[in-house]
Structures are given as structure tokens and as C-alpha cells.
Design an enzyme around this catalytic site. Structure first.
Site, short mmCIF file in Angstrom:
data_model
loop_
_atom_site.label_atom_id
_atom_site.label_comp_id
_atom_site.label_asym_id
_atom_site.label_seq_id
_atom_site.Cartn_x
_atom_site.Cartn_y
_atom_site.Cartn_z
N TYR A 67 0.83 -1.20 0.00
CA TYR A 67 0.00 0.00 0.00
C TYR A 67 0.87 1.25 0.00
CZ TYR A 67 0.70 0.47 5.10
OH TYR A 67 1.24 0.63 6.36
N CYS A 68 0.26 2.34 -0.44
CA CYS A 68 0.93 3.65 -0.50
C CYS A 68 -0.03 4.67 0.13
CB CYS A 68 1.29 3.99 -1.94
SG CYS A 68 -0.15 4.06 -3.03
N TYR A 69 0.05 5.91 -0.29
CA TYR A 69 -0.81 6.97 0.26
C TYR A 69 -2.27 6.81 -0.14
CZ TYR A 69 3.56 9.41 1.19
OH TYR A 69 4.80 9.74 1.63
N GLY A 71 -3.29 4.66 -3.05
CA GLY A 71 -3.56 3.48 -3.86
C GLY A 71 -3.12 3.55 -5.31
N TYR A 96 -3.35 3.99 2.29
CA TYR A 96 -3.37 4.14 3.75
C TYR A 96 -4.50 5.06 4.20
CZ TYR A 96 -1.95 5.11 8.52
OH TYR A 96 -1.94 5.25 9.88
#
Length: 111
Positions: A67-69, A71, A96
Site C-alpha cells: 500500500y501507499c498513500y 492506492g 493508507y
């Protein structure tokens, strides 16, 4: 996972069930400061500095969630893991932020 699909995208709501899996490797590809401020329980920080080690030392049968900030970048990360032969790869739709907001809603509902 369907072999014809590259990876599976999961929602923050469905993530709770996925996180119950005992061997799931959770990788946070946000910047180090954001990771330090908060991350999904059990997540490991994934950076350019440790990416090669993670790719080469993780058995291909171990399921991976990236995952990142929000998606977007995690889709590229998921593709990279698929390209390296990982059999079960997930990325978090909305990243996230989506998970954090979903967890806040759940906490509020249980009060």
C-alpha cells in the site's frame, strides 16, 4: 488468485479479513516519515534501499499486500512483485488514507 489476473485490489473494508492471514507480508511504500507517524499494524517500510532484499529474500508463495498513500503507486509496486513471480499479491484501493478512515469509522461505530 486467478492466474490470469496480475494482482488483486482490496478495499479497506476487506483488508481486515486479509490481515488475519498468518503469513501475509504487509509492505508500506510511503515515505519514512509517514510510516513513522502511523501504519497498518505489522507493516514493514518498503523503500528503494530495501526493495531488492525484500524481492529476493521473500519466498514467492508468501502472500504480499502493498500500500501507499492513496492506492496509485502501490499498483506499480504490486506489478513489480507479480513480475518477480510472486503468486499472491494485493494492493490497497485508496491506500493508507482509505484504511485510516475506515478504521476511524469502525472505532466510532463501536463506541
Amino acid at each position: 488468485m486467478n492466474p490470469s489476473s496480475a494482482w488483486r485490489r482490496v478495499s479497506a473494508k476487506d483488508l481486515r479479513e486479509l490481515l488475519q492471514r498468518p503469513h501475509l507480508r504487509v509492505l508500506d511504500m510511503r515515505d519514512e516519515a509517514s510510516f513513522a507517524q502511523g501504519h497498518i499494524a505489522g507493516a514493514e517500510y518498503l523503500s528503494n534501499g530495501n526493495l531488492e532484499t525484500v524481492l529476493l529474500k521473500t519466498p514467492r508463495h508468501v502472500p504480499v499486500l502493498i500500500y501507499c498513500y492513496h492506492g496509485n503507486a502501490s499498483q506499480s509496486g504490486a506489478k513489480l512483485f507479480v513480475d518477480f513471480g510472486f503468486q499472491e499479491v494485493y494492493d490497497l484501493v485508496g491506500g493508507y488514507e482509505s484504511w485510516r478512515l475506515n478504521e476511524a469509522r469502525i472505532d466510532t461505530a463501536s463506541d
